[in-house]
Enzyme design. Structure first.
Site, PDB file in Angstrom:
ATOM      1  N   ARG A 148     -39.876  58.188  32.647  1.00 45.62           N
ATOM      2  CA  ARG A 148     -39.247  57.031  33.259  1.00 45.62           C
ATOM      3  C   ARG A 148     -39.502  57.132  34.765  1.00 45.62           C
ATOM      4  O   ARG A 148     -39.637  58.235  35.302  1.00 45.62           O
ATOM      5  CB  ARG A 148     -37.736  57.020  33.010  1.00 45.62           C
ATOM      6  CG  ARG A 148     -37.324  57.007  31.542  1.00 45.62           C
ATOM      7  CD  ARG A 148     -35.804  57.062  31.414  1.00 45.62           C
ATOM      8  NE  ARG A 148     -35.366  56.987  30.031  1.00 45.62           N
ATOM      9  CZ  ARG A 148     -35.065  58.042  29.277  1.00 45.62           C
ATOM     10  NH1 ARG A 148     -35.180  59.274  29.776  1.00 45.62           N
ATOM     11  NH2 ARG A 148     -34.668  57.894  28.026  1.00 45.62           N
ATOM     12  N   LYS A 172     -31.687  60.484  31.448  1.00 46.89           N
ATOM     13  CA  LYS A 172     -30.445  59.719  31.488  1.00 46.89           C
ATOM     14  C   LYS A 172     -29.252  60.606  31.156  1.00 46.89           C
ATOM     15  O   LYS A 172     -29.335  61.468  30.281  1.00 46.89           O
ATOM     16  CB  LYS A 172     -30.517  58.560  30.482  1.00 46.89           C
ATOM     17  CG  LYS A 172     -31.453  57.434  30.917  1.00 46.89           C
ATOM     18  CD  LYS A 172     -31.380  56.279  29.929  1.00 46.89           C
ATOM     19  CE  LYS A 172     -32.219  55.100  30.394  1.00 46.89           C
ATOM     20  NZ  LYS A 172     -32.145  53.963  29.452  1.00 46.89           N
ATOM     21  N   HIS A 244     -43.100  51.586  33.700  1.00 47.03           N
ATOM     22  CA  HIS A 244     -42.736  51.773  32.298  1.00 47.03           C
ATOM     23  C   HIS A 244     -43.915  51.508  31.360  1.00 47.03           C
ATOM     24  O   HIS A 244     -43.929  51.993  30.230  1.00 47.03           O
ATOM     25  CB  HIS A 244     -41.557  50.862  31.949  1.00 47.03           C
ATOM     26  CG  HIS A 244     -40.423  51.601  31.286  1.00 47.03           C
ATOM     27  ND1 HIS A 244     -39.732  52.616  31.897  1.00 47.03           N
ATOM     28  CD2 HIS A 244     -39.886  51.469  30.048  1.00 47.03           C
ATOM     29  CE1 HIS A 244     -38.806  53.072  31.073  1.00 47.03           C
ATOM     30  NE2 HIS A 244     -38.882  52.400  29.943  1.00 47.03           N
ATOM     31  N   ARG A 247     -45.395  54.650  30.355  1.00 47.74           N
ATOM     32  CA  ARG A 247     -44.563  55.330  29.352  1.00 47.74           C
ATOM     33  C   ARG A 247     -44.825  54.756  27.957  1.00 47.74           C
ATOM     34  O   ARG A 247     -44.977  55.502  26.987  1.00 47.74           O
ATOM     35  CB  ARG A 247     -43.094  55.183  29.760  1.00 47.74           C
ATOM     36  CG  ARG A 247     -42.068  55.822  28.830  1.00 47.74           C
ATOM     37  CD  ARG A 247     -40.709  55.784  29.539  1.00 47.74           C
ATOM     38  NE  ARG A 247     -39.595  55.997  28.663  1.00 47.74           N
ATOM     39  CZ  ARG A 247     -39.093  57.187  28.316  1.00 47.74           C
ATOM     40  NH1 ARG A 247     -39.683  58.288  28.760  1.00 47.74           N
ATOM     41  NH2 ARG A 247     -38.040  57.283  27.541  1.00 47.74           N
ATOM     42  N   HIS A 270     -35.326  60.227  23.852  1.00 53.46           N
ATOM     43  CA  HIS A 270     -34.458  59.243  23.194  1.00 53.46           C
ATOM     44  C   HIS A 270     -33.459  59.943  22.290  1.00 53.46           C
ATOM     45  O   HIS A 270     -33.826  60.823  21.520  1.00 53.46           O
ATOM     46  CB  HIS A 270     -35.288  58.283  22.335  1.00 53.46           C
ATOM     47  CG  HIS A 270     -36.133  57.340  23.140  1.00 53.46           C
ATOM     48  ND1 HIS A 270     -37.256  56.737  22.646  1.00 53.46           N
ATOM     49  CD2 HIS A 270     -36.007  56.908  24.419  1.00 53.46           C
ATOM     50  CE1 HIS A 270     -37.784  55.970  23.579  1.00 53.46           C
ATOM     51  NE2 HIS A 270     -37.047  56.054  24.663  1.00 53.46           N
ATOM     52  N   TYR A 279     -40.006  51.250  21.407  1.00 50.04           N
ATOM     53  CA  TYR A 279     -40.945  51.537  22.485  1.00 50.04           C
ATOM     54  C   TYR A 279     -42.383  51.614  21.990  1.00 50.04           C
ATOM     55  O   TYR A 279     -43.322  51.335  22.719  1.00 50.04           O
ATOM     56  CB  TYR A 279     -40.599  52.871  23.157  1.00 50.04           C
ATOM     57  CG  TYR A 279     -39.578  52.760  24.249  1.00 50.04           C
ATOM     58  CD1 TYR A 279     -39.928  52.924  25.578  1.00 50.04           C
ATOM     59  CD2 TYR A 279     -38.250  52.494  23.955  1.00 50.04           C
ATOM     60  CE1 TYR A 279     -38.988  52.831  26.591  1.00 50.04           C
ATOM     61  CE2 TYR A 279     -37.296  52.399  24.955  1.00 50.04           C
ATOM     62  CZ  TYR A 279     -37.673  52.564  26.268  1.00 50.04           C
ATOM     63  OH  TYR A 279     -36.731  52.473  27.262  1.00 50.04           O
TER      64      TYR A 279
END
Length: 298
Positions: A148, A172, A244, A247, A270, A279
């Site tokens: 990210r 995250k 992104h 990614r 994830h 994704y």
């Protein structure tokens, strides 16, 4: 307590318990504040503890006139999270959004780049400029590790474990994961780190930050976007891309070359494999190839 008090309590929960960033917390609370404005404009004086499903349905109906289904779904999701928190803290005994469903929508497949397009973007970096070696190393890292943009700008020199072939990524919620890093990627990071980075007057707060601007401070996310868009214009790439996109391309190329979805999930960081499926861009041609290769009755 009034709405403001509950919202502040919710913000503290998101920050301390869930470890979310200030930007994410602001996004969560934006839709609650939008609900508060709706209540005020319609002279509805009711607390979040007493509000009923009917009132929330009126709000969502009003919102549906102003936004697309995807935004509407995001608003409902944000409100559900808030009322789930009130339920968790025992401010309420039920959620007024329990029976309210999000609008149905198809999955939006992300844009991806072909390997040749990624090569062209990296080749377009002006290595004669002071920032050239840095930009090349950044693009290699975005694509080579599937990061990210927030993870890229936060990457530290102390996170590099090249002898072991890994980098430590903080994702995250401050969750960390080790990612393998290729030799080419290591090479370009090392060239940048030992050459152009040493020419920068590095600020004390950024001594351990890997990628720096010309003033010796950490790069912003906006700057990464700008660098990529300028390169896209330079090679006349007729696609709308962002950090992104690298990614998405990382995940897609791994899958198309035989990597399993679980491994890709771990590398992308994830929590749910369902997110990974969104994704990853799957086309019918590739699915047919998988069937013909692996099905026992091909």
């Amino acid at each position: 307590m009034n709405w403001e008090s509950y919202i502040k309590s919710y913000q503290s929960y998101l920050k301390i318990e869930r470890g979310l960033s200030a930007n994410t917390i602001a996004n969560y609370c934006f839709d609650i504040e939008r609900l508060c404005l709706f209540l005020e404009q319609n002279n509805i004086a009711i607390s979040p503890v007493k509000i009923k499903a009917e009132t929330l349905q009126e709000f969502i109906y009003q919102v549906s006139k102003e936004v697309n289904p995807r935004s509407q779904a995001r608003i409902i999701s944000g409100l559900k999270s808030f009322f789930k928190y009130l339920l968790f803290e025992e401010y309420r005994t039920d959620s007024p959004l329990e029976l309210i469903e999000s609008p149905k929508m198809g999955r939006k497949l992300p844009d991806t780049l072909a390997v040749a397009e990624i090569d062209a973007l990296i080749a377009a970096v002006d290595l004669s400029s002071n920032e050239g070696e840095r930009n090349r190393a950044m693009l290699e890292t975005l694509y080579g590790c599937g990061l990210r943009v927030s993870e890229l700008v936060a990457l530290k020199i102390s996170d590099l474990f090249f002898e072991e072939g890994f980098v430590l990524i903080t994702g995250k919620g401050n969750k960390q994961r080790f990612l393998p890093i290729g030799l080419l990627n290591q090479k370009y990071i090392t060239i940048y780190k030992e050459n152009s980075r040493t020419e920068i007057p590095i600020q004390k707060v950024a001594e351990d930050t890997l990628f720096l601007n010309r003033r010796g401070k950490p790069l912003t996310r906006a700057m990464i976007f700008t660098i990529i868009k300028q390169l896209a214009v330079k090679i006349d790439l007729q696609k709308k891309i962002s950090p992104h996109t690298f990614r998405h391309s990382f995940a897609t190329h791994l899958l198309e070359n035989g990597a399993d979805l679980r491994s890709i999930q771990l590398m992308l960081g994830h929590e749910s494999i369902t997110t990974t499926e969104i994704y990853v861009h799957l086309d019918r041609k590739y699915l047919a190839q998988v069937l013909n290769t692996f099905h026992p009755r091909k």
